[in-house]
Design an enzyme around this catalytic site. Structure first.
Site, mmCIF file in Angstrom:
data_model
loop_
_atom_site.group_PDB
_atom_site.id
_atom_site.type_symbol
_atom_site.label_atom_id
_atom_site.label_comp_id
_atom_site.label_asym_id
_atom_site.label_seq_id
_atom_site.Cartn_x
_atom_site.Cartn_y
_atom_site.Cartn_z
ATOM 1 N N GLY A 143 0.971 -1.214 -0.026
ATOM 2 C CA GLY A 143 -0.025 -0.161 0.115
ATOM 3 C C GLY A 143 1.505 1.571 0.290
ATOM 4 N N LYS A 198 4.032 -1.689 -9.354
ATOM 5 C CA LYS A 198 4.083 -0.418 -9.194
ATOM 6 C C LYS A 198 5.146 1.052 -9.442
ATOM 7 C CE LYS A 198 5.283 0.278 -4.812
ATOM 8 N NZ LYS A 198 6.571 0.911 -4.368
ATOM 9 N N ASP A 259 -0.358 3.032 -4.207
ATOM 10 C CA ASP A 259 1.105 2.809 -3.979
ATOM 11 C C ASP A 259 1.616 3.482 -5.015
ATOM 12 O OD1 ASP A 259 3.302 2.298 -2.419
ATOM 13 O OD2 ASP A 259 3.234 0.032 -2.900
ATOM 14 N N ARG A 268 11.926 7.779 -4.510
ATOM 15 C CA ARG A 268 13.296 7.799 -5.432
ATOM 16 C C ARG A 268 13.070 7.004 -7.055
ATOM 17 N NH1 ARG A 268 15.466 3.487 -1.145
ATOM 18 N NH2 ARG A 268 13.800 2.832 -1.682
#
Length: 348
Positions: A143, A198, A259, A268
């Site tokens: 999540g 994701k 997410d 990042r």
């Protein structure tokens, strides 16, 4: 009160000490062999070197050689290693965990096999343990949750997944707070796959930010049409991949999409995607971000490799994954960014 042992003193593992301790539990934070300086700093200052807020009072800190003491008597163990520590966690940590102690992993990613299957990390660890004649109760967190926002007590909703709802309810009771909200799911493949997928797709969305900076200047305003277009394509491809993997329900897609959103704006992966969009190749982008862990690159390459394997076997179609294939070209073949916009359109 429960005793919570966390192995891995990176940002996310350490961030989970906040809800765990603030919920009245004893918390033992164990550093990996790479975390020695972090644990030394925590002992001196009661603060993780990457955080701007002290740990809740009472958190205890352990070096890796003290791990077995930290595990003794604990009610649960949280695995806070990065995806680059998956083998180490399976070989070194899990065999030392009592069989009746539930494990909750925050590590996100997938492994691909030679025949094109995509395995979640709980599956990878179960297979590693089986070779030693061992079993463990391995659960996972998925999540939208960035470590520094969890530390700041921003309202956060995640999902705990595992095979036993009664265990998941017990873990939720230990960890849930008024800012850390937890859904429960037995669809481990769905949740773990969605939050892993994701990573690669967030890279694809971030490419548009770099492309616009290249076209309009580094200080130009953000352009959202292009980001939204790639976001929509990413969700479509994620849904197709979840179908391929046999995920249970679309609830896991919502967890993965959330997410995906937070990773584009707070992760990042955003940094490397922007650099690639500006025109750097992947080697130049890595050099620019020296020292930054880029798990998204590993996931994207593994998933693309599995898809190409299944395309060759006639199971999947390349045209259903144009964004993933282009991301793979950028990472594997060092091709320039050239988002295939027309391949995203459709007729129904």
């Amino acid at each position: 009160m429960a005793i919570v042992t966390i192995v891995g003193a990176g940002m996310m593992g350490s961030a989970l000490a906040f809800p765990a301790r603030e919920n009245g539990n004893e918390v033992r934070l164990v550093g990996t062999p790479l975390d020695r300086e972090i644990i030394d700093t925590c002992r001196k200052t009661d603060r993780h070197p990457k955080f701007t807020r002290d740990f809740p009072a009472g958190v205890k800190y352990y070096q890796i050689e003290e791990m077995e003491d930290a595990i003794a008597g604990a009610d649960m163990l949280i695995g806070g290693v990065s995806s680059f520590g998956v083998d180490w966690f399976g070989d070194y940590v899990l065999p030392k965990v009592p069989a009746d102690m539930p494990v909750l992993s925050v590590t996100k990613g997938l492994m691909d096999t030679e025949d094109g299957k995509l395995l979640t990390y709980p599956e990878v660890w179960a297979n590693m343990l089986a070779k030693k004649g061992l079993t463990r109760c391995i659960n996972a967190i998925g999540g939208p949750c960035t470590s520094y926002e969890l530390v700041a007590h921003d309202q956060t909703e995640v999902a705990f997944c595992g095979t036993d709802l009664s265990v998941l309810r017990r873990l939720k009771a230990i960890m849930a707070t008024d800012y850390y909200h937890i859904s429960l799911s037995t669809d481990v493949v769905g949740i773990e796959s969605a939050v892993a997928l994701k990573n690669g797709y967030a890279l694809g969305i971030a490419l548009t930010i770099g492309l616009n900076q290249k076209a309009f200047g580094l200080d130009s305003e953000l352009h959202f049409n292009s980001q939204a277009a790639v976001f929509g394509q990413a969700v479509k491809e994620m849904s197709r991949l979840l179908d391929y993997q046999g995920a249970g329900t679309l609830d896991n897609l919502a967890v993965g999409a959330g997410d995906l959103y937070v990773t584009v704006y707070g992760g990042r992966t955003r940094l490397v995607g922007i650099l690639l969009g500006r025109g750097l190749n992947i080697d130049e982008a890595k050099a620019e971000l020296n020292g930054v862990t880029l798990e998204s690159l590993v996931v994207a390459v593994r998933v693309a490799r599995a898809v190409k394997n299944r395309v060759a076997a006639g199971v999947l179609k390349t045209e259903n994954f144009p964004l993933l294939m282009h991301i793979d070209e950028i990472l594997t073949d060092k091709k320039a960014v050239n988002i295939p916009w027309d391949s995203f359109t459709f007729e129904k």
